[in-house]
Design a protein around this motif. Sequence first.
Motif, PDB file in Angstrom:
ATOM      1  N   ILE A   1     -17.317  -5.625 -42.924  1.00  0.00           N
ATOM      2  CA  ILE A   1     -17.827  -4.281 -42.635  1.00  0.00           C
ATOM      3  C   ILE A   1     -18.937  -3.921 -43.603  1.00  0.00           C
ATOM      4  O   ILE A   1     -19.995  -3.403 -43.197  1.00  0.00           O
ATOM      5  N   TYR A   2     -18.726  -4.163 -44.893  1.00  0.00           N
ATOM      6  CA  TYR A   2     -19.782  -3.886 -45.876  1.00  0.00           C
ATOM      7  C   TYR A   2     -21.061  -4.665 -45.540  1.00  0.00           C
ATOM      8  O   TYR A   2     -22.169  -4.140 -45.672  1.00  0.00           O
ATOM      9  N   PHE A   3     -20.907  -5.920 -45.124  1.00  0.00           N
ATOM     10  CA  PHE A   3     -22.072  -6.722 -44.764  1.00  0.00           C
ATOM     11  C   PHE A   3     -22.841  -6.059 -43.623  1.00  0.00           C
ATOM     12  O   PHE A   3     -24.064  -5.930 -43.680  1.00  0.00           O
ATOM     13  N   TYR A   4     -22.123  -5.624 -42.573  1.00  0.00           N
ATOM     14  CA  TYR A   4     -22.780  -4.947 -41.451  1.00  0.00           C
ATOM     15  C   TYR A   4     -23.440  -3.643 -41.889  1.00  0.00           C
ATOM     16  O   TYR A   4     -24.424  -3.224 -41.284  1.00  0.00           O
ATOM     17  N   MET A   5     -22.907  -3.008 -42.911  1.00  0.00           N
ATOM     18  CA  MET A   5     -23.456  -1.752 -43.401  1.00  0.00           C
ATOM     19  C   MET A   5     -24.626  -1.972 -44.362  1.00  0.00           C
ATOM     20  O   MET A   5     -25.213  -1.009 -44.844  1.00  0.00           O
ATOM     21  N   GLY A   6     -24.945  -3.232 -44.654  1.00  0.00           N
ATOM     22  CA  GLY A   6     -26.035  -3.534 -45.576  1.00  0.00           C
ATOM     23  C   GLY A   6     -25.644  -3.394 -47.034  1.00  0.00           C
ATOM     24  O   GLY A   6     -26.496  -3.386 -47.912  1.00  0.00           O
ATOM     25  N   LYS A   7     -24.351  -3.314 -47.313  1.00  0.00           N
ATOM     26  CA  LYS A   7     -23.849  -3.190 -48.692  1.00  0.00           C
ATOM     27  C   LYS A   7     -23.442  -4.588 -49.170  1.00  0.00           C
ATOM     28  O   LYS A   7     -22.270  -4.923 -49.265  1.00  0.00           O
ATOM     29  N   TYR A   8     -24.456  -5.390 -49.459  1.00  0.00           N
ATOM     30  CA  TYR A   8     -24.239  -6.811 -49.710  1.00  0.00           C
ATOM     31  C   TYR A   8     -23.482  -7.094 -51.003  1.00  0.00           C
ATOM     32  O   TYR A   8     -22.653  -8.004 -51.039  1.00  0.00           O
ATOM     33  N   ALA A   9     -23.721  -6.337 -52.054  1.00  0.00           N
ATOM     34  CA  ALA A   9     -22.989  -6.558 -53.307  1.00  0.00           C
ATOM     35  C   ALA A   9     -21.507  -6.261 -53.136  1.00  0.00           C
ATOM     36  O   ALA A   9     -20.656  -7.025 -53.625  1.00  0.00           O
ATOM     37  N   GLU A  10     -21.179  -5.180 -52.420  1.00  0.00           N
ATOM     38  CA  GLU A  10     -19.779  -4.853 -52.163  1.00  0.00           C
ATOM     39  C   GLU A  10     -19.127  -5.907 -51.270  1.00  0.00           C
ATOM     40  O   GLU A  10     -17.979  -6.288 -51.477  1.00  0.00           O
ATOM     41  N   ALA A  11     -19.873  -6.390 -50.278  1.00  0.00           N
ATOM     42  CA  ALA A  11     -19.356  -7.436 -49.390  1.00  0.00           C
ATOM     43  C   ALA A  11     -19.058  -8.694 -50.190  1.00  0.00           C
ATOM     44  O   ALA A  11     -17.994  -9.307 -50.039  1.00  0.00           O
ATOM     45  N   LYS A  12     -19.973  -9.084 -51.052  1.00  0.00           N
ATOM     46  CA  LYS A  12     -19.787 -10.294 -51.859  1.00  0.00           C
ATOM     47  C   LYS A  12     -18.567 -10.182 -52.755  1.00  0.00           C
ATOM     48  O   LYS A  12     -17.801 -11.135 -52.891  1.00  0.00           O
ATOM     49  N   LYS A  13     -18.346  -9.017 -53.344  1.00  0.00           N
ATOM     50  CA  LYS A  13     -17.171  -8.845 -54.206  1.00  0.00           C
ATOM     51  C   LYS A  13     -15.880  -9.070 -53.424  1.00  0.00           C
ATOM     52  O   LYS A  13     -14.972  -9.757 -53.891  1.00  0.00           O
ATOM     53  N   GLN A  14     -15.781  -8.499 -52.239  1.00  0.00           N
ATOM     54  CA  GLN A  14     -14.572  -8.664 -51.426  1.00  0.00           C
ATOM     55  C   GLN A  14     -14.368 -10.127 -51.047  1.00  0.00           C
ATOM     56  O   GLN A  14     -13.267 -10.669 -51.164  1.00  0.00           O
ATOM     57  N   ILE A  15     -15.431 -10.773 -50.591  1.00  0.00           N
ATOM     58  CA  ILE A  15     -15.324 -12.167 -50.159  1.00  0.00           C
ATOM     59  C   ILE A  15     -15.050 -13.083 -51.343  1.00  0.00           C
ATOM     60  O   ILE A  15     -14.256 -14.032 -51.231  1.00  0.00           O
ATOM     61  N   ASP A  16     -15.655 -12.810 -52.489  1.00  0.00           N
ATOM     62  CA  ASP A  16     -15.369 -13.616 -53.687  1.00  0.00           C
ATOM     63  C   ASP A  16     -13.891 -13.544 -54.062  1.00  0.00           C
ATOM     64  O   ASP A  16     -13.295 -14.548 -54.451  1.00  0.00           O
ATOM     65  N   ASP A  17     -13.286 -12.353 -53.951  1.00  0.00           N
ATOM     66  CA  ASP A  17     -11.853 -12.210 -54.247  1.00  0.00           C
ATOM     67  C   ASP A  17     -11.011 -13.062 -53.302  1.00  0.00           C
ATOM     68  O   ASP A  17     -10.030 -13.675 -53.718  1.00  0.00           O
ATOM     69  N   VAL A  18     -11.384 -13.109 -52.028  1.00  0.00           N
ATOM     70  CA  VAL A  18     -10.646 -13.924 -51.058  1.00  0.00           C
ATOM     71  C   VAL A  18     -10.781 -15.405 -51.421  1.00  0.00           C
ATOM     72  O   VAL A  18      -9.792 -16.141 -51.448  1.00  0.00           O
ATOM     73  N   ILE A  19     -11.987 -15.826 -51.728  1.00  0.00           N
ATOM     74  CA  ILE A  19     -12.216 -17.233 -52.081  1.00  0.00           C
ATOM     75  C   ILE A  19     -11.460 -17.605 -53.353  1.00  0.00           C
ATOM     76  O   ILE A  19     -10.805 -18.648 -53.421  1.00  0.00           O
TER      77      ILE A  19
END
Length: 166
Positions: free
Chosen positions: A112-130
């Motif tokens: 959702i953050y990625f679609y909203m253009g909030k790339y830093a927030e998106a990366k933080k969430q995905i990094d936690d999953v990884i």
Amino acid sequence: MSEADRQTVKRYKGELLFMRAVGYWYLARTWAPPYNPGGDNSGKYFVLRRDYVNGAEDIKNGTLGSVEEVYASIVQDLKDAIEVLPTSYVTSELSQRSRVNKYAAQAMLGRIYFYMGKYAEAKKQIDDVIKSGMYNLNDEPLSAFDKIAGEGSSGEIIWEIALSST
């Protein structure tokens, strides 16, 4: 109520918050224009309801939510779900990935953050999953998707709907 019952109630709450977020995301993708990062998101296309409805009159008197409000609701539901969902648990389901956990909610929030253009927030969430170590990219691309529930699961799958093989 026992402590185990309290944990189950928390998990159910998290699962329901996740499902409401996913439901509104599908509605937004179907009936509203895409979220416009830095642009106008004031258009109203469908009813946004975050409270319990008790009766036909309440159902008939819904308020349209703007694209901004809908996405804010989705983000809030996913954040709230992350707070109460376990990182993993054993289930009696056909697939261990058929119940939502914290990482499924984080992956969805990252999307959702990625679609909203909030790339830093998106990366933080995905990094936690990884970094959780629960998921990998070791399978051949198609083999992650060609299993029948109950016959094993790919390490790439974060959340799936498991159906009976019959």
